[in-house]
Motif scaffolding. Structure first.
Motif, PDB file in Angstrom:
ATOM      1  N   CYS A 156     -75.357 -23.893  -6.322  1.00 59.32           N
ATOM      2  CA  CYS A 156     -74.802 -24.368  -7.589  1.00 59.32           C
ATOM      3  C   CYS A 156     -74.686 -23.204  -8.559  1.00 59.32           C
ATOM      4  O   CYS A 156     -75.621 -22.434  -8.739  1.00 59.32           O
ATOM      5  CB  CYS A 156     -75.717 -25.455  -8.161  1.00 59.32           C
ATOM      6  N   LYS A 157     -73.516 -23.109  -9.159  1.00 59.21           N
ATOM      7  CA  LYS A 157     -73.262 -22.018 -10.103  1.00 59.21           C
ATOM      8  C   LYS A 157     -74.088 -22.168 -11.382  1.00 59.21           C
ATOM      9  O   LYS A 157     -74.293 -21.218 -12.127  1.00 59.21           O
ATOM     10  CB  LYS A 157     -71.765 -21.984 -10.475  1.00 59.21           C
ATOM     11  N   LYS A 158     -74.534 -23.350 -11.633  1.00 57.47           N
ATOM     12  CA  LYS A 158     -75.235 -23.613 -12.882  1.00 57.47           C
ATOM     13  C   LYS A 158     -76.765 -23.532 -12.744  1.00 57.47           C
ATOM     14  O   LYS A 158     -77.429 -22.835 -13.501  1.00 57.47           O
ATOM     15  CB  LYS A 158     -74.831 -24.989 -13.419  1.00 57.47           C
ATOM     16  N   LYS A 175     -69.989 -30.059 -11.819  1.00 63.25           N
ATOM     17  CA  LYS A 175     -68.825 -30.328 -10.988  1.00 63.25           C
ATOM     18  C   LYS A 175     -67.944 -29.096 -10.855  1.00 63.25           C
ATOM     19  O   LYS A 175     -67.683 -28.388 -11.826  1.00 63.25           O
ATOM     20  CB  LYS A 175     -67.997 -31.477 -11.571  1.00 63.25           C
ATOM     21  N   ASP A 176     -67.491 -28.880  -9.658  1.00 64.85           N
ATOM     22  CA  ASP A 176     -66.613 -27.745  -9.389  1.00 64.85           C
ATOM     23  C   ASP A 176     -65.570 -28.201  -8.376  1.00 64.85           C
ATOM     24  O   ASP A 176     -65.770 -29.147  -7.617  1.00 64.85           O
ATOM     25  CB  ASP A 176     -67.461 -26.593  -8.813  1.00 64.85           C
ATOM     26  N   THR A 177     -64.445 -27.532  -8.382  1.00 66.87           N
ATOM     27  CA  THR A 177     -63.411 -27.857  -7.411  1.00 66.87           C
ATOM     28  C   THR A 177     -62.983 -26.589  -6.679  1.00 66.87           C
ATOM     29  O   THR A 177     -63.028 -25.490  -7.216  1.00 66.87           O
ATOM     30  CB  THR A 177     -62.159 -28.489  -8.056  1.00 66.87           C
ATOM     31  N   GLU A 178     -62.601 -26.801  -5.438  1.00 69.26           N
ATOM     32  CA  GLU A 178     -62.105 -25.686  -4.627  1.00 69.26           C
ATOM     33  C   GLU A 178     -60.847 -26.128  -3.937  1.00 69.26           C
ATOM     34  O   GLU A 178     -60.769 -27.244  -3.425  1.00 69.26           O
ATOM     35  CB  GLU A 178     -63.149 -25.310  -3.539  1.00 69.26           C
ATOM     36  N   TYR A 230     -70.000 -32.547  -1.388  1.00 74.68           N
ATOM     37  CA  TYR A 230     -68.564 -32.320  -1.510  1.00 74.68           C
ATOM     38  C   TYR A 230     -67.759 -33.500  -0.994  1.00 74.68           C
ATOM     39  O   TYR A 230     -68.127 -34.169  -0.043  1.00 74.68           O
ATOM     40  CB  TYR A 230     -68.145 -31.008  -0.836  1.00 74.68           C
TER      41      TYR A 230
END
Ligand code: ZN
Ligand code: ZN
Length: 119
Positions: free
Chosen positions: A81-83, A115-118, A91
């Motif tokens: 997680c980036k956070k 939340k992140d999107t790829e 996912y």
């Protein structure tokens, strides 16, 4: 004749003549005078059952197709997680409307809900 012949047709099991319902309890064959109990005859006459399927068909309710439900599969992948630095993210993939946009991957951290999107 007190009881109408307009009821469901009933036939004598011996000679096949149409029976007359002469009382609430008995029918009578006009030919051989056989007197079966009305309860038994009427019980057989209305012995069929209406299934829930028939009722649904009558009401015009069709089964909701399984394919109509949106399918989203959630799985865990090993991605930090980036956070918060949580080692695994949930996912879900969703096919975009146009084919050339491809699949978008949605990443959600189960720990901090980031939340992140790829693509
Ligand atoms: Zn008869
Ligand atoms: Zn997180």
């Amino acid at each position: 004749m007190a009881y109408s012949q307009a009821r469901d047709f009933m036939f004598c099991s011996f000679c096949g003549s149409m029976l007359s319902l002469v009382s609430p309890k008995y029918a009578e064959c006009p030919l051989c005078k056989f007197k079966p109990s009305a309860k038994g005859i009427l019980g057989r006459e209305i012995g069929y059952t209406i299934t829930a399927e028939d009722i649904r068909r009558d009401l015009g309710i069709s089964h909701v197709s399984e394919g109509m439900k949106t399918k989203e599969s959630a799985a865990l992948i090993k991605q930090t997680c980036k956070k918060c630095g949580h080692p695994e993210l949930e996912y879900t993939t969703r096919q975009m409307r146009s084919a050339d946009e491809g699949q978008t991957v949605f990443l959600v951290c189960p720990n901090c809900k980031f939340k992140d999107t790829e693509n």
